[in-house]
Structure formats: C-alpha cells, structure tokens
Scaffold this motif. Structure first.
Motif, PDB file in Angstrom:
ATOM      1  N   LEU A 104       9.787   6.415  33.458  1.00 56.24           N
ATOM      2  CA  LEU A 104       9.506   7.833  33.259  1.00 56.24           C
ATOM      3  C   LEU A 104       8.297   8.001  32.358  1.00 56.24           C
ATOM      4  CD1 LEU A 104      13.142   9.144  32.637  1.00 56.24           C
ATOM      5  CD2 LEU A 104      11.794   9.294  34.733  1.00 56.24           C
ATOM      6  N   ALA A 105       7.486   9.017  32.653  1.00 59.33           N
ATOM      7  CA  ALA A 105       6.388   9.361  31.755  1.00 59.33           C
ATOM      8  C   ALA A 105       6.998   9.893  30.461  1.00 59.33           C
ATOM      9  CB  ALA A 105       5.493  10.409  32.401  1.00 59.33           C
ATOM     10  N   ARG A 106       6.176  10.036  29.449  1.00 52.48           N
ATOM     11  CA  ARG A 106       6.678  10.321  28.108  1.00 52.48           C
ATOM     12  C   ARG A 106       7.705  11.451  28.060  1.00 52.48           C
ATOM     13  NH1 ARG A 106       6.055   9.471  22.867  1.00 52.48           N
ATOM     14  NH2 ARG A 106       4.519   7.846  23.016  1.00 52.48           N
ATOM     15  N   TRP A 107       7.442  12.514  28.778  1.00 58.25           N
ATOM     16  CA  TRP A 107       8.390  13.635  28.723  1.00 58.25           C
ATOM     17  C   TRP A 107       8.643  14.124  30.137  1.00 58.25           C
ATOM     18  CZ3 TRP A 107      11.378  17.812  28.486  1.00 58.25           C
ATOM     19  CH2 TRP A 107      12.110  18.035  27.321  1.00 58.25           C
ATOM     20  N   GLN A 108       9.449  13.358  30.860  1.00 59.44           N
ATOM     21  CA  GLN A 108       9.662  13.659  32.268  1.00 59.44           C
ATOM     22  C   GLN A 108      11.156  13.672  32.537  1.00 59.44           C
ATOM     23  OE1 GLN A 108       7.937  10.686  34.799  1.00 59.44           O
ATOM     24  NE2 GLN A 108       8.668  11.648  36.655  1.00 59.44           N
ATOM     25  N   TRP A 109      11.626  14.662  33.290  1.00 60.94           N
ATOM     26  CA  TRP A 109      13.039  14.688  33.641  1.00 60.94           C
ATOM     27  C   TRP A 109      13.292  13.641  34.704  1.00 60.94           C
ATOM     28  CZ3 TRP A 109      16.278  17.916  30.976  1.00 60.94           C
ATOM     29  CH2 TRP A 109      15.666  18.902  30.211  1.00 60.94           C
ATOM     30  N   GLU A 110      14.494  13.077  34.710  1.00 61.17           N
ATOM     31  CA  GLU A 110      14.842  12.146  35.768  1.00 61.17           C
ATOM     32  C   GLU A 110      14.795  12.898  37.100  1.00 61.17           C
ATOM     33  OE1 GLU A 110      16.987  12.936  33.329  1.00 61.17           O
ATOM     34  OE2 GLU A 110      17.207  11.167  32.049  1.00 61.17           O
ATOM     35  N   SER A 111      14.264  12.243  38.118  1.00 58.48           N
ATOM     36  CA  SER A 111      14.147  12.887  39.425  1.00 58.48           C
ATOM     37  C   SER A 111      15.462  12.724  40.190  1.00 58.48           C
ATOM     38  CB  SER A 111      13.006  12.256  40.207  1.00 58.48           C
ATOM     39  OG  SER A 111      13.356  10.926  40.533  1.00 58.48           O
ATOM     40  N   GLU A 112      15.552  13.431  41.295  1.00 55.17           N
ATOM     41  CA  GLU A 112      16.728  13.272  42.158  1.00 55.17           C
ATOM     42  C   GLU A 112      16.842  11.832  42.645  1.00 55.17           C
ATOM     43  OE1 GLU A 112      19.237  15.322  42.646  1.00 55.17           O
ATOM     44  OE2 GLU A 112      18.188  16.505  41.144  1.00 55.17           O
ATOM     45  N   ALA A 113      15.674  11.206  42.868  1.00 53.50           N
ATOM     46  CA  ALA A 113      15.688   9.813  43.318  1.00 53.50           C
ATOM     47  C   ALA A 113      16.304   8.910  42.251  1.00 53.50           C
ATOM     48  CB  ALA A 113      14.268   9.359  43.648  1.00 53.50           C
ATOM     49  N   ASP A 114      15.983   9.185  40.979  1.00 56.45           N
ATOM     50  CA  ASP A 114      16.571   8.397  39.884  1.00 56.45           C
ATOM     51  C   ASP A 114      18.088   8.567  39.865  1.00 56.45           C
ATOM     52  OD1 ASP A 114      14.161   7.374  38.889  1.00 56.45           O
ATOM     53  OD2 ASP A 114      13.762   9.221  37.781  1.00 56.45           O
ATOM     54  N   VAL A 115      18.529   9.817  40.014  1.00 52.73           N
ATOM     55  CA  VAL A 115      19.970  10.079  39.993  1.00 52.73           C
ATOM     56  C   VAL A 115      20.644   9.375  41.172  1.00 52.73           C
ATOM     57  CG1 VAL A 115      21.732  11.865  40.104  1.00 52.73           C
ATOM     58  CG2 VAL A 115      19.637  12.279  38.817  1.00 52.73           C
ATOM     59  N   ALA A 116      20.003   9.451  42.336  1.00 49.36           N
ATOM     60  CA  ALA A 116      20.583   8.809  43.517  1.00 49.36           C
ATOM     61  C   ALA A 116      20.672   7.300  43.305  1.00 49.36           C
ATOM     62  CB  ALA A 116      19.722   9.129  44.741  1.00 49.36           C
ATOM     63  N   LEU A 117      19.625   6.730  42.711  1.00 51.74           N
ATOM     64  CA  LEU A 117      19.620   5.286  42.449  1.00 51.74           C
ATOM     65  C   LEU A 117      20.755   4.915  41.488  1.00 51.74           C
ATOM     66  CD1 LEU A 117      17.743   2.633  42.801  1.00 51.74           C
ATOM     67  CD2 LEU A 117      17.188   3.103  40.424  1.00 51.74           C
ATOM     68  N   ALA A 118      20.905   5.718  40.434  1.00 49.10           N
ATOM     69  CA  ALA A 118      21.962   5.446  39.454  1.00 49.10           C
ATOM     70  C   ALA A 118      23.341   5.533  40.114  1.00 49.10           C
ATOM     71  CB  ALA A 118      21.858   6.426  38.288  1.00 49.10           C
ATOM     72  N   ARG A 119      23.525   6.568  40.941  1.00 50.97           N
ATOM     73  CA  ARG A 119      24.820   6.718  41.618  1.00 50.97           C
ATOM     74  C   ARG A 119      25.090   5.547  42.566  1.00 50.97           C
ATOM     75  NH1 ARG A 119      27.549  11.241  40.671  1.00 50.97           N
ATOM     76  NH2 ARG A 119      26.449  13.121  40.009  1.00 50.97           N
TER      77      ARG A 119
END
Lengths: 252, 328
Positions: A104-119
């Motif tokens: 993630l860049a310094r101040w970036q929200w996790e993307s839907e792709a990140d959430v999908a990967l985590a799930r």
C-alpha cells in the motif's frame, strides 16, 4: 532467494551456530529441526533481519540483507514469529489484511482486491467463518492459523515460518501442510521450524539440523534425514518405520 | 467485541458528526458564562451589543479555543502513548513529560515568576524530561523495548517527588496558585500556540496512522511488514511527549482526558487509528470544552478547576460505558 555466507549465531557467550552456509532456492522447502533452545527461532529472526548475526552475511535476492530497503524486503520475505502478539482488539480479517501493508502507498485504503485476497487466504485455512471474530476470542490453534494466513497474504516469494503448525489439531495440521505444499509447488521458498520430523518427509525438500553447539547438518531430505542423525540431534534414540513406501520417524 | 472493519464512508460520517458537535459546543461555550448574554445581542448595534462582543470575543472565545486545543492535544498524546506502549490504559502523563513540566512550573511560581515565565519553565521542564528519556533509553535495541516504559515511569516518579518537595517548602500565599496549576486550569490560557501545535501534530499523526496500526500489533510483525520499528517508536514518543508538553504548559495538569477519550472512542469506533486519531482530537476538544463550561457555571460566580470537573464527571461516564460494552 536466500543465501547465508558463514553465518554465526550466539546467545550471550554461548555459540549456537557457526559458519552456516546454505542457499535456499525458489520452490524449495526447508525444515529446521533441533532441540528446544538450539537457536531455531534465533536463526529465523536473524534471517528476517530482526537480529544481527554474530558473524557472516545474509543475501536476499542477490543483495545483502542489511542493504535491502525495508519495504522491498517485506515484499521478498515474510516472517511468522513464534509468539503472536496482540494488544488491542482486532478482527481476524483486519489482521490478515495487515499482510497487504508492504504493497500500500503511504496513506491508501485497502482495495477490494486486497480484501478478496485476504478472504481467500482465510478460506484456504478453514477460517472463512471467523473473519469477523475478535482475535482474542480465538483458540491458540486458530490464532496460529490466522498468523499463517497473514503471512500468506503478504505474497512474498520466501516464507520464514516459526512453528506454524504448533497447537494445530490433526486435520488443520494436514490442511496447512497441503497449503504450504501448494505454495512450494508454485515456486515459493519456505524455511520452517518444526518439532516433527515427519513433516519433513511430507513436504520438505531439504532439512537443516541444528545441534545447538555450533554444529549443523544441511542438505536434501533423503541424505540428511536419517534415524541416526535424528537420534544424535535429539539425544534420544529414533527409529525409522516404513509404511506404504513412506518413511516415518518414531522415538523409541 | 471488535467493531467492523473501517470503511471510507463511515470514516467521513463519524468525523463530520464529531466536528458538528464540537462546533455546537463552541457556540454553547460562547453563549454561557457568569454573566448571561444572549448570543443574539452580539448582533445589536449600540453599546449593549459592543459590551456583549467584548465579553465574548475577549474573554470567552480565547478560553473556548484553549479548551478545544488542550483537550485535543491531550487526547492525541494519550492515543499515541497507548499505541507506543501497546497498552490501552496508558495515559499521556505516564512517561514523565508532564511531571517535568510541573516541576518547572512550580519552581517558577516559587521564585515569583510571571505567567509567561511559568509557562516557559513548564515547557522547559517537559523538554528536559523528553531529552533525558531519550538519552537514557534511546540506545535500547532489545526485542522487548521495555527500557522506554521503565525509564519514563521512574522519571515520572522522581518528578512527582520533586513537585511534592516544592509544594511542601512553598509559602502559604503561593500554595493555592500552585495547587490550581497542578489541577489544571484554563483561565488565562493562551490558545494560539496550542491550536497551531495541535494542527501540526494531528497532521503528522494522521500521516503515520497506517504504520501505527501495524505497530500496535507487535514489534516483530511490524518489522516483518517492512517498518523501521526503532525509529518509528521514537517518532511516536516525541510526538506524544510534545503534544503532552504543549497541553500541560498551556493549562496545567488536566487529568483523565488523555486516558478516557481515546479509550472510550476505541470502544465505540474500533481500533483503526486512521479514524481514531482525528476522532480522539475532536472528542478530546469536545469533552474538555463541555467540562470547562460546567466548571465556569456550576458554582458561578466561583470557577472550579476544569481538571476536577473532568475527573468528577468523566470517570463515572467512562465506567458506565465500560459496563455497557463489557456486558454484551
């Protein structure tokens, strides 16, 4: 992936390991075996750059570890430490999402792709139903699996795992081993601490025996993993059994 | 019970709501005082309107802004301190910064210094403790990093003893002023520096928030994810200590805001510091401002030290909140 050049480890005045020179390549799975206190965790912490070696050098992806930028290192190598810490309440999904931090860049929200990967990592380890639960409400084995899922979410080509299978029941141990085997098959390099030599037979390509007095033995499973070597390592006789073409090691 | 994962929509909503509450509280604080002035009178032309404007702009506005700034600073410092020590019960005074400030302030009062000198001495005392902690614990590269906490707590105890010594040798005439300073008092507090400092520290803390979320989990995990744990911890320490020093220098030792506001918001909003840091600042400002309104009006015309009101009303509310959450 990772090369150690004459690496030596010490704890206080005691020398744990001298002149370790090994090369861990992509798609290899190394199992580290040894007695309690022989320096397994110290070795992993040192390889992860958390501790400094007493002597020697560590190369990560062709560059000295201490000259690798931290973010870059975190994308190359993930480290699951032995103790999982937790000071504040946190859900399982939130914890696994921290694995995306190096991307993630310094101040970036996790993307839907990140959430999908985590799930997806949670699902692989039979944790999908626990995504919204507080970590403090989990059992020790469940928390261990969350730790493993977090490391997997880091998507690093090298995993340093300190007893990832401790506290896991039989089914979840086999499931986690299968997940690691899949990672290795896809080219991930794994260095993993365990107390069960049979894990090595199941998934390891190489083993590293640490005797705790400076000596070590490293090499392919077939050469190094013998009843004689294990007997010497654990200072307790070990027998080798054959069952269906597979080797099993048992204390006698 | 952990709150659900922070989403962008909720983030904006919570902060906008808190900001609205702070603005309403500011209006309330401007309207209420020992002389009752309807706010509408300000708009009147003529002498009555002029007098009302004088009271509100010269007396109530500075005090109101000081309350918001100091409350925000203390809550920010507390929030950072809790992450730094990875303990939800840490407060901004635990590492001795405020102790150093009180020693400086009490010493200046004892020597008969002006208000400005007392403030300067408090600031100098706070900075001195920050430097001493850094000097004694800055070289700690151990895995547990326990030296910071132990050094800070020991130094706080030492400053406490020094303050007691100064109080015990002070002449009776000065004692009341000294005790009031220790209890925290917003009358005559300057707001400019506190508000500017708050803005700067908030921006810095906000930029660090994603990294601080990771740091709060554990040091080894943070390291594995590519953070420079040692440097980041000292940045957080200095940020928290400076915010605490500025608050204490402005208004004395106001207790509980720095502990209770971040902790209560943690229970209500969850742990994500991207929301918790700015929310704590707004919440701290709001709570201290309301406490100050009560301090000015409860026993009017007599004014109570805001720190006392804060403790008397804040603690029961906090305990009630804790019961509500724990019961679920």
């Amino acid at each position: 992936m990772l090369v150690t050049e004459s690496l030596s480890l010490a704890r206080g005045a005691r020398c744990l390991l001298t002149n370790l020179s090994i090369t861990i390549r992509a798609g290899e799975c190394w199992l580290v075996l040894g007695e309690n206190g022989c320096g397994k965790s110290t070795l992993l912490a040192t390889l992860a750059g958390w501790q400094l070696p007493a002597a020697g050098r560590i190369m990560l992806a062709g560059r000295p570890l201490d000259q690798t930028p931290r973010r870059e290192r975190a994308r190359q190598m993930a480290w699951l430490a032995q103790q999982d810490e937790q000071a504040f309440p946190q859900t399982v999904l939130e914890r696994v999402l921290t694995g995306r931090f190096p991307y993630l860049a310094r101040w970036q929200w996790e993307s839907e792709a990140d959430v999908a990967l985590a799930r997806a990592q949670l699902a692989r380890l039979d944790l999908a139903g626990l995504a919204g639960r507080d970590l403090a409400a989990l059992s020790g084995g469940e928390r261990r699996r969350v730790g493993l899922a977090t490391v997997l979410a880091q998507e690093a080509p090298l995993l340093l795992l300190d007893e990832p299978l401790s506290q896991l029941d039989v089914r979840h141990q086999q499931q986690a081993l299968q997940v690691l085997q899949d990672c290795v098959a896809q080219g991930t390099a794994v260095l993993m601490v365990s107390h069960d030599p049979n894990h090595a037979v199941q998934i390891a390509s190489h083993v590293l025996l640490l005797f705790g007095d400076g000596r070590y033995l490293a090499g392919p499973v077939g050469d190094v993993l013998t009843a004689a070597h294990l007997g010497e390592l654990y200072r307790h006789p070990v027998r080798e059994l054959q069952d269906g073409g597979r080797r099993w090691f048992m204390p006698t | 019970m952990a709150a659900e994962r922070l989403q962008r929509g909720r983030f904006g909503l919570v902060l906008a709501g808190l900001l609205l509450l702070v603005l309403l509280a500011i209006l309330l604080s401007l309207a209420i005082g020992s002389s009752s002035l309807p706010l509408g009178e300000v708009l009147h032309s003529g002498e009555a309107g002029q007098a009302a404007r004088d009271v509100i702009i010269n007396l109530r506005l500075p005090r109101t802004l000081a309350a918001v700034a100091v409350g925000g600073l203390l809550a920010l410092a507390g929030c950072l301190q809790q992450v730094l020590l990875r303990n939800p019960l840490a407060d901004p005074y635990i590492l001795g910064t405020s102790g150093g400030a009180s020693v400086g302030a009490l010493l200046a009062m004892l020597l008969g210094g002006s208000v400005l000198l007392v403030n300067l001495a408090a600031g100098a005392g706070a900075l001195a403790t920050i430097l001493i902690v850094f000097w004694l614990a800055g070289s700690d590269h151990s895995a547990t990093q326990a030296r910071l906490l132990l050094t800070g707590v020991a130094l706080a105890a030492f400053c406490g003893a020094l303050s007691s010594l100064l109080l015990s040798i002070a002449p009776d005439g000065l004692l009341r002023g000294m005790v009031f300073w220790l209890l925290g008092d917003l009358s005559g507090a300057g707001w400019q520096l506190a508000l500017i400092g708050l803005a700067v520290f908030l921006v810095l803390g906000f930029l660090l928030a994603p990294a601080l979320n990771i740091l709060g989990i554990g040091l080894q995990h943070s390291h594995s994810l590519g953070l420079n744990v040692h440097t980041l911890r000292w940045v957080v320490y200095v940020l928290a200590a400076l915010a605490c020093a500025l608050a204490v220098t402005t208004a004395g030792m106001i207790g509980f805001v720095g502990l209770i506001v971040p902790h209560a918001l943690r229970l209500l909003l969850g742990q994500d510091l991207r929301l918790l840091l700015p929310a704590s600042v707004l919440g701290g400002g709001l709570v201290l401002l309301l406490a100050d309104v009560l301090a000015r009006t409860l026993l009017a015309p007599q004014q109570l030290p805001v720190g006392v009101v804060m403790g008397l009303l804040g603690v029961p509310v906090f305990l009630w909140l804790l019961q509500q959450k724990g019961g679920r």
